[in-house]
Design a protein around this motif. Structure first.
Motif, short mmCIF file in Angstrom:
data_model
loop_
_atom_site.label_atom_id
_atom_site.label_comp_id
_atom_site.label_asym_id
_atom_site.label_seq_id
_atom_site.Cartn_x
_atom_site.Cartn_y
_atom_site.Cartn_z
N LEU A 115 -8.60 14.42 9.54
CA LEU A 115 -9.57 13.34 9.70
C LEU A 115 -10.41 13.15 8.44
CD1 LEU A 115 -10.85 14.01 13.34
CD2 LEU A 115 -9.23 12.27 12.60
N VAL A 116 -10.78 14.27 7.82
CA VAL A 116 -11.57 14.18 6.60
C VAL A 116 -10.76 13.51 5.49
CG1 VAL A 116 -12.71 15.53 4.79
CG2 VAL A 116 -13.00 16.16 7.19
N VAL A 117 -9.49 13.89 5.37
CA VAL A 117 -8.64 13.31 4.33
C VAL A 117 -8.47 11.81 4.56
CG1 VAL A 117 -6.30 13.28 3.40
CG2 VAL A 117 -7.46 15.46 3.82
N ARG A 118 -8.28 11.40 5.81
CA ARG A 118 -8.14 9.97 6.10
C ARG A 118 -9.40 9.20 5.71
NH1 ARG A 118 -5.35 10.09 12.15
NH2 ARG A 118 -3.29 10.86 11.48
N GLU A 119 -10.54 9.78 6.01
CA GLU A 119 -11.79 9.10 5.66
C GLU A 119 -11.96 9.01 4.15
OE1 GLU A 119 -15.30 7.06 6.07
OE2 GLU A 119 -13.77 7.54 7.60
N LEU A 120 -11.60 10.07 3.44
CA LEU A 120 -11.71 10.05 1.98
C LEU A 120 -10.72 9.05 1.38
CD1 LEU A 120 -12.10 13.87 1.20
CD2 LEU A 120 -13.87 12.11 1.19
N GLU A 121 -9.52 8.97 1.94
CA GLU A 121 -8.55 7.99 1.44
C GLU A 121 -9.05 6.57 1.67
OE1 GLU A 121 -5.01 8.93 3.52
OE2 GLU A 121 -4.37 10.50 2.11
N LYS A 122 -9.70 6.34 2.80
CA LYS A 122 -10.25 5.02 3.07
C LYS A 122 -11.34 4.67 2.07
CE LYS A 122 -12.44 2.33 6.76
NZ LYS A 122 -12.96 2.36 8.16
N GLN A 123 -12.22 5.62 1.80
CA GLN A 123 -13.28 5.36 0.83
C GLN A 123 -12.72 5.14 -0.57
OE1 GLN A 123 -16.19 8.50 1.03
NE2 GLN A 123 -16.54 8.24 3.23
N LEU A 124 -11.66 5.90 -0.93
CA LEU A 124 -11.04 5.72 -2.23
C LEU A 124 -10.39 4.35 -2.35
CD1 LEU A 124 -10.16 6.86 -4.97
CD2 LEU A 124 -8.17 7.86 -3.82
N GLU A 125 -9.75 3.89 -1.29
CA GLU A 125 -9.12 2.58 -1.31
C GLU A 125 -10.16 1.48 -1.48
OE1 GLU A 125 -6.18 -0.17 1.52
OE2 GLU A 125 -6.84 1.82 2.17
N GLU A 126 -11.28 1.58 -0.78
CA GLU A 126 -12.33 0.58 -0.92
C GLU A 126 -12.93 0.60 -2.32
OE1 GLU A 126 -15.11 1.48 2.14
OE2 GLU A 126 -13.84 0.73 3.77
N ALA A 127 -13.08 1.81 -2.89
CA ALA A 127 -13.62 1.90 -4.25
C ALA A 127 -12.66 1.28 -5.27
CB ALA A 127 -13.90 3.36 -4.61
N CYS A 128 -11.36 1.47 -5.07
CA CYS A 128 -10.38 0.89 -5.99
C CYS A 128 -10.39 -0.64 -5.89
CB CYS A 128 -8.99 1.43 -5.67
SG CYS A 128 -8.76 3.18 -6.08
N LYS A 129 -10.53 -1.17 -4.68
CA LYS A 129 -10.60 -2.62 -4.52
C LYS A 129 -11.83 -3.20 -5.21
CE LYS A 129 -8.02 -2.91 -0.16
NZ LYS A 129 -8.09 -3.29 1.28
N SER A 130 -12.95 -2.52 -5.06
CA SER A 130 -14.17 -2.99 -5.71
C SER A 130 -14.03 -2.95 -7.23
CB SER A 130 -15.36 -2.14 -5.27
OG SER A 130 -15.54 -2.22 -3.87
N LYS A 158 -11.38 -8.16 -12.63
CA LYS A 158 -10.89 -9.53 -12.60
C LYS A 158 -11.97 -10.54 -12.97
CE LYS A 158 -7.21 -8.82 -9.20
NZ LYS A 158 -6.71 -9.19 -7.84
N SER A 159 -13.22 -10.20 -12.77
CA SER A 159 -14.30 -11.13 -13.08
C SER A 159 -14.38 -11.31 -14.58
CB SER A 159 -15.63 -10.59 -12.56
OG SER A 159 -15.93 -9.34 -13.16
N PRO A 160 -14.64 -12.58 -15.09
CA PRO A 160 -14.68 -12.83 -16.55
C PRO A 160 -15.81 -12.08 -17.20
CG PRO A 160 -15.50 -14.73 -15.32
CD PRO A 160 -14.92 -13.78 -14.31
N ARG A 161 -15.48 -11.48 -18.33
CA ARG A 161 -16.50 -10.75 -19.08
C ARG A 161 -17.25 -11.68 -20.01
NH1 ARG A 161 -13.68 -5.05 -20.99
NH2 ARG A 161 -13.24 -4.23 -18.90
N ARG A 162 -18.49 -11.45 -20.13
CA ARG A 162 -19.33 -12.24 -21.04
C ARG A 162 -19.80 -11.35 -22.16
NH1 ARG A 162 -23.21 -15.46 -16.70
NH2 ARG A 162 -21.53 -16.52 -15.57
N SER A 163 -19.67 -11.85 -23.36
CA SER A 163 -20.10 -11.06 -24.50
C SER A 163 -21.61 -10.94 -24.49
CB SER A 163 -19.64 -11.72 -25.79
OG SER A 163 -20.23 -13.01 -25.91
#
Length: 271
Positions: free
Chosen positions: A126-141, A147-152
């Motif tokens: 259960l702990v590993v599943r929760e950590l994998e879920k948090q990691l997936e959300e962090a990777c998406k963020s 992807k957002s345009p960078r401004r100098s």
């Protein structure tokens, strides 16, 4: 489940760190076949938790465990017993043996229940599943940020400069008037009425001169005060007084004359 007794005994006494250890009293039920009752007693043992294996020894210095509890498919819960600070390890299988243990105090009981509840692989899963879920959300963020345009920094700084509401106010303040006359300008003017140059190098007319200060020692008729030379009555803002130090000296002469007159009156006894 078949376990290699030699390997398990070695793992119980090896130098690998234990997750939890301490003395507990284990309930022992003795059934009397000839008498329709059973006796309950408690035996004190030294318990060692390593992973999902709970070993117990006769003494703390014992080299071999006398028992082992595999903490899989079980729950750890408080239970009502004659002894205080008791808790039980109960298995899901029907008819499986339950282990009733008694700690020496409230803090020890809570620590044991917490450690045993987190020892099984089911809990770790259960702990590993929760950590994998948090990691997936962090990777998406993180991907969304890339992807957002960078401004100098320069362009962003320029935009902040243009959008700064305080800048127009500063420019407006450069043309503020005092008593109807311009006091200072951002166009590169020199103080004291000198000729101003604009940004294009052209000549600009000097700002209007401020009104001349009236001497505090002047009479009601407007006659000049005694002790002031004609040169001191000239306008302080002139081509010869383009720096602040000359203006300061000019007004300082007037104050020095007034101070000398006041000192003379004090000497004569006239306030």
């Amino acid at each position: 489940m078949k376990l290699n007794e030699r390997s398990v005994a070695h793992y119980a006494t090896c130098d690998s760190p234990a997750d939890h250890a301490g003395f507990l009293r284990k309930r022992v039920e003795r059934h009397h076949h000839h008498v329709h009752h059973h006796g309950i007693s408690y035996q004190r043992h030294w318990f060692v938790l390593k992973g999902n294996l709970l070993f117990y020894f006769e003494e703390r210095e014992s080299r071999e465990p006398v028992g082992l509890v595999v903490l899989e498919g079980c729950t750890v819960e408080l239970c009502e017993a004659a002894e205080e600070f008791a808790f039980a390890i109960r298995f899901d299988d029907a008819g499986a043996r339950a282990y009733v243990l008694v700690a020496d105090g409230q803090a020890a009981m809570e620590a044991w229940v917490k450690a045993l509840s987190r020892a099984s692989f089911d809990y770790m899963r259960l702990v590993v599943r929760e950590l994998e879920k948090q990691l997936e959300e962090a990777c998406k963020s993180l991907a969304a940020c890339h992807k957002s345009p960078r401004r100098s920094s320069s362009s962003s700084g320029r935009k902040r400069h243009l959008s700064n509401p305080a800048l127009p106010q500063l420019q407006e303040k450069s043309t503020t008037l005092e008593n109807g006359y311009s006091t200072w300008s951002s166009g590169g003017c020199v103080a004291g009425g000198a000729t101003c140059t604009d940004h294009d190098g052209g000549q600009m007319k000097p700002p209007p001169l401020p009104p001349r200060r009236r001497s505090a020692a002047s009479s009601a008729t407007g006659s000049p005060a005694l002790g002031l030379s004609p040169a001191m009555l000239e306008s302080p803002v002139s081509p010869e007084t383009i720096c602040f130090s000359k203006l300061h000296n000019w007004y300082g002469q007037e104050i020095a004359v007034l101070r000398r007159e006041w000192q003379e009156r004090q000497k004569r006894g006239h306030p």
